[in-house]
Design an enzyme around this catalytic site. Structure first.
Site, PDB file in Angstrom:
ATOM      1  N   GLY A  80     -12.737 -12.170  19.168  1.00  0.00           N
ATOM      2  CA  GLY A  80     -14.022 -12.381  19.837  1.00  0.00           C
ATOM      3  C   GLY A  80     -13.836 -12.543  21.335  1.00  0.00           C
ATOM      4  O   GLY A  80     -12.890 -13.194  21.784  1.00  0.00           O
ATOM      5  N   GLY A 154     -14.707  -4.753   9.999  1.00  0.00           N
ATOM      6  CA  GLY A 154     -13.763  -4.245  10.984  1.00  0.00           C
ATOM      7  C   GLY A 154     -12.352  -4.432  10.466  1.00  0.00           C
ATOM      8  O   GLY A 154     -12.108  -4.410   9.251  1.00  0.00           O
ATOM      9  N   ARG A 177     -21.887  -2.416  11.369  1.00  0.00           N
ATOM     10  CA  ARG A 177     -22.994  -2.025  12.235  1.00  0.00           C
ATOM     11  C   ARG A 177     -23.480  -0.618  11.898  1.00  0.00           C
ATOM     12  O   ARG A 177     -24.681  -0.344  11.883  1.00  0.00           O
ATOM     13  CB  ARG A 177     -22.551  -2.098  13.696  1.00  0.00           C
ATOM     14  CG  ARG A 177     -23.655  -1.793  14.706  1.00  0.00           C
ATOM     15  CD  ARG A 177     -23.171  -1.990  16.120  1.00  0.00           C
ATOM     16  NE  ARG A 177     -21.992  -1.177  16.397  1.00  0.00           N
ATOM     17  CZ  ARG A 177     -21.336  -1.196  17.546  1.00  0.00           C
ATOM     18  NH1 ARG A 177     -21.717  -2.010  18.511  1.00  0.00           N
ATOM     19  NH2 ARG A 177     -20.280  -0.424  17.733  1.00  0.00           N
ATOM     20  N   ARG A 180     -19.957   4.362   7.414  1.00  0.00           N
ATOM     21  CA  ARG A 180     -18.794   5.245   7.476  1.00  0.00           C
ATOM     22  C   ARG A 180     -18.116   5.239   6.112  1.00  0.00           C
ATOM     23  O   ARG A 180     -18.453   4.441   5.234  1.00  0.00           O
ATOM     24  CB  ARG A 180     -17.816   4.812   8.565  1.00  0.00           C
ATOM     25  CG  ARG A 180     -17.167   3.467   8.351  1.00  0.00           C
ATOM     26  CD  ARG A 180     -16.212   3.145   9.500  1.00  0.00           C
ATOM     27  NE  ARG A 180     -15.409   1.964   9.260  1.00  0.00           N
ATOM     28  CZ  ARG A 180     -15.781   0.720   9.503  1.00  0.00           C
ATOM     29  NH1 ARG A 180     -16.989   0.488  10.001  1.00  0.00           N
ATOM     30  NH2 ARG A 180     -14.973  -0.290   9.263  1.00  0.00           N
ATOM     31  N   ARG A 236     -17.948 -16.540  13.456  1.00  0.00           N
ATOM     32  CA  ARG A 236     -18.309 -17.524  14.471  1.00  0.00           C
ATOM     33  C   ARG A 236     -19.454 -18.359  13.919  1.00  0.00           C
ATOM     34  O   ARG A 236     -20.310 -17.852  13.175  1.00  0.00           O
ATOM     35  CB  ARG A 236     -18.739 -16.854  15.776  1.00  0.00           C
ATOM     36  CG  ARG A 236     -17.593 -16.209  16.543  1.00  0.00           C
ATOM     37  CD  ARG A 236     -16.659 -17.249  17.140  1.00  0.00           C
ATOM     38  NE  ARG A 236     -15.641 -16.673  18.026  1.00  0.00           N
ATOM     39  CZ  ARG A 236     -14.427 -16.300  17.626  1.00  0.00           C
ATOM     40  NH1 ARG A 236     -14.092 -16.418  16.344  1.00  0.00           N
ATOM     41  NH2 ARG A 236     -13.553 -15.812  18.494  1.00  0.00           N
ATOM     42  N   ASP A 259     -15.153 -21.941   7.983  1.00  0.00           N
ATOM     43  CA  ASP A 259     -14.094 -22.224   8.944  1.00  0.00           C
ATOM     44  C   ASP A 259     -14.666 -22.429  10.334  1.00  0.00           C
ATOM     45  O   ASP A 259     -13.947 -22.899  11.223  1.00  0.00           O
ATOM     46  CB  ASP A 259     -13.072 -21.076   8.962  1.00  0.00           C
ATOM     47  CG  ASP A 259     -11.897 -21.387   9.876  1.00  0.00           C
ATOM     48  OD1 ASP A 259     -11.359 -22.512   9.780  1.00  0.00           O
ATOM     49  OD2 ASP A 259     -11.517 -20.518  10.694  1.00  0.00           O
ATOM     50  N   HIS A 283     -11.909 -24.396  12.126  1.00  0.00           N
ATOM     51  CA  HIS A 283     -11.643 -23.164  12.874  1.00  0.00           C
ATOM     52  C   HIS A 283     -10.131 -22.914  12.963  1.00  0.00           C
ATOM     53  O   HIS A 283      -9.544 -22.839  14.041  1.00  0.00           O
ATOM     54  CB  HIS A 283     -12.260 -23.231  14.271  1.00  0.00           C
ATOM     55  CG  HIS A 283     -12.488 -21.862  14.863  1.00  0.00           C
ATOM     56  ND1 HIS A 283     -13.460 -21.607  15.801  1.00  0.00           N
ATOM     57  CD2 HIS A 283     -11.864 -20.669  14.651  1.00  0.00           C
ATOM     58  CE1 HIS A 283     -13.423 -20.322  16.134  1.00  0.00           C
ATOM     59  NE2 HIS A 283     -12.455 -19.736  15.449  1.00  0.00           N
ATOM     60  N   GLY A 285      -8.678 -20.213  11.224  1.00  0.00           N
ATOM     61  CA  GLY A 285      -8.408 -18.878  10.720  1.00  0.00           C
ATOM     62  C   GLY A 285      -7.303 -18.175  11.478  1.00  0.00           C
ATOM     63  O   GLY A 285      -6.479 -17.464  10.887  1.00  0.00           O
TER      64      GLY A 285
END
Length: 320
Positions: A80, A154, A177, A180, A236, A259, A283, A285
């Protein structure tokens, strides 16, 4: 006499890891170590390549940027980059901002699976039972035969599916998003999310935080999840509407393994700490033993590219 352009003379590389510990860095640069300490290690105007300190505040990370007049590239050690985007207008034009795509895939995917299994199999209850010397036997849900939806397919989402494969899930659905095809099957566009949500027993959030995904997991999203479903968030905290999630948790209709939270760090006394059916990790990860070797490989590769003028990997934005 015209003054020198700082971007043609800047030759320093700022690293949050001591340069001698990285090893294999290309010659031709002066490497300095800075991990968000109060004093700068060198003149910021001489910095050409800035590696953002890891797990430091956004304020600390952007502090030297106004003085980095010779800057040409910024490399985060996070996937991020939302903490760096507000500083983009203050970077010299043409500065490339690169994220760390791939760096945290293994560690974050491991934690996503850990949270999923722990929440389904009731590990928090067993830990509390051990503390109280109580034998809490009984049936618990398995991951086997469940339908899992990964929102944000992703590199981390793909790594999560790699680790789900041996667990005999009935189905893994994928949302990103845009649509595919992958070797594992189709990735559906975000527009298909409302139709897929009601089918999922476990929903894993691995999407980046953007204007589109902020608050994505709100009351409408949660209402479409089936009764008893588990929400796992390794993305997030702000992707999830905390108030809406609390409503569902307190009713007992949904469970969650988080997390990340909003706010973060989660303050003492916040109702999310003690909401029924929630497992919270702070947090973690990314920060694991998998981080450092992958971070070093990333830095060696990017700086070798920078030295030879090859295109940098993972450029997500360029200062205008």
């Amino acid at each position: 006499m015209a003054s020198e352009d700082p971007r043609t003379t800047a030759n320093d590389v700022w690293l949050p890891i001591p340069p001698d510990e990285v090893g294999g860095l290309p010659d031709g640069f002066r490497y300095v170590h800075w991990d968000a300490g109060p004093e700068f290690p060198a003149d910021p105007a001489r910095c050409a390549f800035y590696v953002v300190p890891y797990m430091k505040s956004a304020e600390a990370s952007v502090r030297p940027l106004p003085e980095m007049t010779g800057l040409r590239a910024v490399q985060t050690l996070t996937a991020g980059i939302e903490h760096m985007l507000p500083a983009l207008p203050h970077m010299p034009p043409g500065t490339r901002l690169c994220n760390a795509r791939g760096l945290h895939d293994a560690s974050t995917a491991e934690l996503a699976l850990t949270l999923t299994l722990a929440a389904l199999r009731g590990i928090p209850d067993f830990v509390r039972g051990q503390d109280a010397e109580r034998w809490l036997a009984g049936f618990r849900p398995a991951l086997a035969d469940k339908t899992v939806l990964i929102v944000g397919y992703g590199s981390i989402g793909s790594a999560i599916e790699d680790r789900l494969t041996p667990f005999e899930c009935a189905r893994v659905a994928r949302i990103a998003r845009t649509a595919r095809e992958t070797v594992r099957g189709p990735v559906l566009p975000l527009a298909e999310l409302p139709a897929v949500l009601p089918e999922a027993d476990v929903v894993i959030i691995a999407t980046p935080l953007t204007d589109t995904t902020r608050g994505l997991v709100g009351s409408d999203f949660l209402a479409r999840m089936k009764d008893g479903a588990l929400l796992v968030n390794v993305a997030r905290g702000a992707v999830v509407d905390t108030k809406a999630l609390l409503t569902e948790l307190e009713s007992g209709r949904l469970r969650a393994a988080l997390d990340v939270t909003d706010p973060e760090p989660l303050p003492a006394g916040h109702p999310l700490w003690h909401a029924p059916g929630v497992l919270i990790t702070p947090h973690v990860g990314g920060p694991s033993s998998a981080f450092l070797p992958r971070a070093k490989r990333l830095l060696r590769d990017q700086l070798s590219r920078f030295a030879t003028g090859e295109p940098l990997r993972n450029v997500v934005a360029t200062a205008g």
